[in-house]
Design a protein around this motif. Structure first.
Motif, mmCIF file in Angstrom:
data_model
loop_
_atom_site.group_PDB
_atom_site.id
_atom_site.type_symbol
_atom_site.label_atom_id
_atom_site.label_comp_id
_atom_site.label_asym_id
_atom_site.label_seq_id
_atom_site.Cartn_x
_atom_site.Cartn_y
_atom_site.Cartn_z
ATOM 1 N N ALA A 54 19.491 10.171 3.160
ATOM 2 C CA ALA A 54 19.284 8.905 2.470
ATOM 3 C C ALA A 54 17.824 8.644 2.121
ATOM 4 N N VAL A 55 16.903 9.092 2.974
ATOM 5 C CA VAL A 55 15.494 8.726 2.764
ATOM 6 C C VAL A 55 14.703 9.818 2.061
ATOM 7 N N LEU A 56 15.153 11.077 2.153
ATOM 8 C CA LEU A 56 14.391 12.162 1.542
ATOM 9 C C LEU A 56 14.968 12.493 0.169
ATOM 10 N N THR A 57 14.945 11.493 -0.691
ATOM 11 C CA THR A 57 15.377 11.659 -2.076
ATOM 12 C C THR A 57 14.271 12.354 -2.862
ATOM 13 N N ALA A 58 14.540 12.697 -4.112
ATOM 14 C CA ALA A 58 13.592 13.493 -4.887
ATOM 15 C C ALA A 58 12.216 12.847 -4.955
ATOM 16 N N ASP A 59 12.163 11.511 -5.095
ATOM 17 C CA ASP A 59 10.863 10.860 -5.231
ATOM 18 C C ASP A 59 10.069 10.867 -3.929
ATOM 19 N N ALA A 60 10.720 11.206 -2.812
ATOM 20 C CA ALA A 60 10.011 11.270 -1.534
ATOM 21 C C ALA A 60 9.082 12.473 -1.453
ATOM 22 N N PHE A 61 9.177 13.388 -2.423
ATOM 23 C CA PHE A 61 8.343 14.579 -2.411
ATOM 24 C C PHE A 61 7.247 14.521 -3.470
ATOM 25 N N ASP A 62 7.010 13.303 -3.945
ATOM 26 C CA ASP A 62 5.936 13.077 -4.911
ATOM 27 C C ASP A 62 4.691 12.611 -4.155
ATOM 28 N N TYR A 63 3.608 12.316 -4.892
ATOM 29 C CA TYR A 63 2.459 11.662 -4.276
ATOM 30 C C TYR A 63 2.844 10.240 -3.871
ATOM 31 N N ALA A 64 2.116 9.719 -2.881
ATOM 32 C CA ALA A 64 2.335 8.336 -2.448
ATOM 33 C C ALA A 64 1.103 7.499 -2.752
ATOM 34 N N ALA A 65 1.264 6.193 -2.719
ATOM 35 C CA ALA A 65 0.098 5.320 -2.795
ATOM 36 C C ALA A 65 -0.828 5.626 -1.623
ATOM 37 N N THR A 66 -2.119 5.676 -1.873
ATOM 38 C CA THR A 66 -3.065 6.073 -0.833
ATOM 39 C C THR A 66 -3.017 5.137 0.367
ATOM 40 N N GLU A 67 -2.831 3.854 0.121
ATOM 41 C CA GLU A 67 -2.788 2.890 1.230
ATOM 42 C C GLU A 67 -1.494 2.947 2.018
ATOM 43 N N GLY A 68 -0.507 3.710 1.529
ATOM 44 C CA GLY A 68 0.750 3.861 2.240
ATOM 45 C C GLY A 68 1.934 3.510 1.367
ATOM 46 N N ASP A 69 3.056 4.162 1.622
ATOM 47 C CA ASP A 69 4.282 3.899 0.879
ATOM 48 C C ASP A 69 4.724 2.451 1.099
ATOM 49 N N PRO A 70 5.081 1.711 0.043
ATOM 50 C CA PRO A 70 5.460 0.311 0.215
ATOM 51 C C PRO A 70 6.580 0.098 1.221
ATOM 52 N N TRP A 71 7.542 1.004 1.290
ATOM 53 C CA TRP A 71 8.650 0.835 2.231
ATOM 54 C C TRP A 71 8.142 0.896 3.673
ATOM 55 N N LEU A 72 7.297 1.862 3.971
ATOM 56 C CA LEU A 72 6.758 1.956 5.329
ATOM 57 C C LEU A 72 5.847 0.777 5.632
ATOM 58 N N ARG A 73 5.026 0.382 4.680
ATOM 59 C CA ARG A 73 4.119 -0.743 4.920
ATOM 60 C C ARG A 73 4.917 -2.008 5.237
ATOM 61 N N GLY A 74 5.990 -2.235 4.474
ATOM 62 C CA GLY A 74 6.820 -3.404 4.739
ATOM 63 C C GLY A 74 7.488 -3.336 6.099
ATOM 64 N N ALA A 75 8.003 -2.157 6.456
ATOM 65 C CA ALA A 75 8.655 -1.995 7.758
ATOM 66 C C ALA A 75 7.672 -2.187 8.897
ATOM 67 N N LEU A 76 6.469 -1.704 8.710
ATOM 68 C CA LEU A 76 5.447 -1.836 9.746
ATOM 69 C C LEU A 76 5.001 -3.291 9.893
ATOM 70 N N LEU A 77 4.833 -3.975 8.791
ATOM 71 C CA LEU A 77 4.484 -5.393 8.866
ATOM 72 C C LEU A 77 5.582 -6.182 9.568
#
Length: 391
Positions: A54-77
């Protein structure tokens, strides 16, 4: 003429990390107390296997935002929102583990010749990072309540200049396992403010408290003070191989952190960010942490009992309320010289002098109890005892 940069003579490496390669070359059975990592059975591989489709879709193998992936940042907050360390997106930058957080601090703050205070003993990789940026290190003794603040004041007074930074691991310290008291945390913040120096609050173990009362983090006690640079990681609480962590800093630093990270690795590994995000949003972390706390308490007790059985009054050791480590002192024993004998007996540890830039603690060693089952812990301590007898 050498073409190497002058800074290369300050790249001291890590005895801890080097021991991984050393142990991989051994063919006999070894009880591994050396590496500070979770138990193999503590890594939630089955959950990751379930999450991956579910989480390792095709876009998961692209570059990410340098400050962190929005999904992880939201989960961490969301994860931090119910804790004293609740924060905001402007303060949070995702890193490739805690070590990258320490390196980013060095890039942003340490000039050659700057004075950086470290605990004595301290985490080898943290002091090595400061050295790589040209810092002059000042060791300050610790006891059962963490860095001794009166000794800190005296040492800085003798240096006749204020430090640029004070590096501490305040909770279940690596290597000693001790925790800085509330009073000392408050006094440390007060001194840093008076000297206008940074505090590097490296706190990877706080979520692994299995005994005692929780003490507020330096980050929360300082209430957003820009002098506190907080370094955190998922390495100890989920899996070190993920290489996912974060720093919590003054919002004014975030663009500089992004710039520095873009000159380093562009972005933190996106597939692993997605795995961590799925793990957090799936609600797995709370139960996982409780299981690990119970497991680590049992293992700490097993190690202390084994030390008492085999060393009695000839050694002393710390009594951590969480984390991974026990610090053992063996008066009259050269633990660096003992290492080869111990390895031949089938037990590995990290000698004490590895945790001091000045090579102190020659009669001490660090044992990790977290990654070894109780029966293996007892066998490992017995092997250590035999090595001391033969040494």
């Amino acid at each position: 003429m050498s073409l190497l940069a002058g800074r290369t003579n300050r790249l001291v490496g890590s005895v801890i990390d080097s021991s991984t390669s050393l142990l991989q070359k051994q063919s006999h059975d070894i009880v591994r107390f050396a590496i500070g990592s979770p138990a193999e059975e503590a890594i939630p591989t089955a959950v990751f296997d379930d999450l991956a489709p579910a989480v390792l879709t095709a876009d998961a193998f692209d570059y990410a935002a340098t400050e962190g992936d929005p999904w992880l940042r939201g989960a961490l907050l969301d994860l931090l929102s119910d804790t004293p360390d609740a924060t905001t997106g402007e303060r949070l930058t995702v890193t490739a583990g805690g070590m990258q957080g320490l390196d980013l601090f060095g890039k942003l703050f340490i000039d050659p010749g700057d004075l950086v205070v470290v605990e004595s003993p301290t985490y080898t990789n943290g002091s090595a990072t400061a050295l790589s940026y040209g810092a002059e290190l000042l060791e300050v003794p610790t006891d059962g309540d963490g860095m001794i603040i009166d000794e800190l004041k005296a040492a800085v007074g003798r240096a006749s200049r204020s430090p640029k930074a004070i590096y501490v691991i305040p909770t279940f310290q690596n290597p000693s396992g001790t925790t800085m008291s509330l009073d000392r945390r408050l006094r440390l913040i007060e001194l840093a403010r008076s000297w206008n120096c940074m505090i590097i609050d490296d706190d990877p173990y706080a979520m692994l408290r299995f005994d005692g009362e929780e003490i507020p983090s330096i980050r929360s006690l300082a209430d957003g003070d820009p002098l506190v640079f907080a370094v955190r990681t998922f390495s100890k609480i989920i899996a070190p191989g993920l290489r996912v962590g974060w720093v919590d800093t003054d919002p004014g630093l975030q663009q500089l952190l992004i710039n520095a990270k873009q000159a380093m690795d562009t972005c933190t590994n996106l597939p692993n960010q997605r795995l961590v995000a799925g793990y957090l949003t799936g609600g797995f972390l709370s139960d996982h942490l409780q299981i690990q706390r119970d497991r680590y308490r049992e293992r700490k007790i097993a190690m202390q009992q084994a030390l008492a059985d085999h060393f009695g009054d000839t050694a002393s050791w710390t009594d951590p309320d969480g984390g991974f480590f026990i610090w053992v002192t063996l008066p009259g024993v050269d633990t660096q010289g003992l290492f080869a004998t111990a390895l031949a007996e089938g037990v590995a540890y990290i000698p004490g002098q590895a945790f001091s830039p000045g090579h102190r603690f020659t009669d001490a060693l660090r044992l990790c109890f977290a990654s070894t089952a109780p029966e293996r812990i007892r066998e490992g301590v017995a092997r250590l005892s035999r090595a001391v007898d033969h040494g």
